[in-house]
Design an enzyme around this catalytic site. Structure first.
Site, mmCIF file in Angstrom:
data_model
loop_
_atom_site.group_PDB
_atom_site.id
_atom_site.type_symbol
_atom_site.label_atom_id
_atom_site.label_comp_id
_atom_site.label_asym_id
_atom_site.label_seq_id
_atom_site.Cartn_x
_atom_site.Cartn_y
_atom_site.Cartn_z
ATOM 1 N N TYR A 137 0.861 -1.181 0.000
ATOM 2 C CA TYR A 137 0.000 0.000 0.000
ATOM 3 C C TYR A 137 0.896 1.229 0.000
ATOM 4 C CZ TYR A 137 -3.697 3.135 1.906
ATOM 5 O OH TYR A 137 -4.593 4.157 2.131
ATOM 6 N N LYS A 167 -1.210 -1.083 -4.152
ATOM 7 C CA LYS A 167 -2.306 -0.114 -4.040
ATOM 8 C C LYS A 167 -1.637 1.252 -4.095
ATOM 9 C CE LYS A 167 -5.998 1.552 -0.943
ATOM 10 N NZ LYS A 167 -5.674 2.979 -0.922
ATOM 11 N N GLY A 192 -5.383 4.186 -6.486
ATOM 12 C CA GLY A 192 -5.817 4.503 -5.134
ATOM 13 C C GLY A 192 -6.271 5.925 -4.903
#
Length: 304
Positions: A137, A167, A192
């Site tokens: 992420y 992400k 994202g």
């Protein structure tokens, strides 16, 4: 490894007035999200105040989401922590309960400043749940890990077997696209930033994404992708501009985590307060935000 098609939601964590986690709304929450076109959830992340939850609370939330997820609804568990051993425990737990996947951002402390440090961090977590796809992420505004993501893909390639992709929550559409093009799209690059879905589609390859404003504006954001696929650029552009207008409103009220969570109450889905040190909205701010949302026609187009 399966790639995600469509949009995944980053849900808020429901809480009682005293700040305790409230598991009761989650079944209805999941059903509402699916009804509005979302394909799953990425729980316990930034929108869910994950770093402010205890390990026991994070496990309970993961168990609840997995147990009530509709058929085909993906549950990805964010397991990032400043304590690597805690992340590994959460990753093992996610695999044990049947989550679809796991993910982690870089810890906010200590700050990771080199690719090799980040690879080792991801490697240790991913190895704790080897049967699940692992997503990094990338949200450097939260943790200061302003590292080149193309270099990360090159470094993990062949080293972390279950590394699924990234992400990508950052402003560089150029870097996002370069990562997407790496080895003919080997890795799953999940967009994202809800405010730039259309540009990522226009570059020719975005297939999936994870959003925060999808909690209450998912119908319009899913609609951007649908319109694009149908070749209806004008509709896609209008929906993207509307989605930016919604974001402009929440930016006036401390962003998605605070303002967005209060929007859920306004659409009939009260998920309670934010935890300290977040500064919750006052009733006066709520009414002011409601008027701003009414002015852009939000309540006629929001999630139902």
């Amino acid at each position: 490894m399966e790639k995600i098609i469509g949009l995944i939601d980053a849900p808020f964590t429901p809480m009682y007035a005293n700040g305790d986690v409230n598991l009761e709304p989650i079944a209805d929450y999941a059903a509402m999200l699916q009804r509005n076109g979302l394909g799953g959830v990425f729980i316990n992340g930034s929108s869910g105040e994950g770093y402010m939850l205890s390990t026991a609370e994070r496990k309970a939330l993961a168990e609840r989401w997995v147990s009530v997820a509709p058929q085909g609804f993906k549950v990805i568990v964010h397991v990032g922590s400043c304590c690597l051993r805690e992340s590994q425990e959460l990753a093992r737990h996610a695999q044990e309960i049947g989550a679809w996947g796991i993910g982690s951002m870089a810890p906010p402390f200590p700050k990771i400043g080199r690719i090799e440090e980040l690879v080792k961090y991801c490697e240790a977590i991913a190895a704790s749940a080897p049967e699940l796809p692992f997503y990094y992420y990338h949200i450097p505004a939260f943790n200061g890990a302003f590292l080149p993501m193309l270099d990360l893909l090159k470094a993990v390639d062949g080293r972390i077997p279950n590394f699924a992709g990234i992400k990508y929550t950052y402003e560089s559409l150029y870097e996002y696209n370069q990562c997407r093009l790496y080895k003919d799209g080997k890795f799953d690059m999940l967009h994202g930033q809800d405010e730039t879905i259309l540009p990522s589609l226009a570059q020719g390859g975005a297939q999936g994404g994870i959003g925060g404003t999808t909690n209450y504006n998912g119908r319009e954001l899913v609609g951007i992708i649908e319109a694009w696929k149908q070749g209806d650029l004008e509709t896609a552009r209008e929906k993207q501009n509307f989605s930016q207008a919604v974001i402009n409103v929440i930016c006036n009220y401390r962003g998605n985590i605070v303002g967005g969570k209060r929007i859920m109450k306004l659409i009939g889905f009260d998920l309670g307060p934010n935890r300290v040190p977040f500064r919750n909205m006052t009733d006066e701010e709520e009414q002011s935000m409601k008027r701003e949302l009414e002015a852009i026609g939000f309540f006629e187009r929001c999630n139902k």
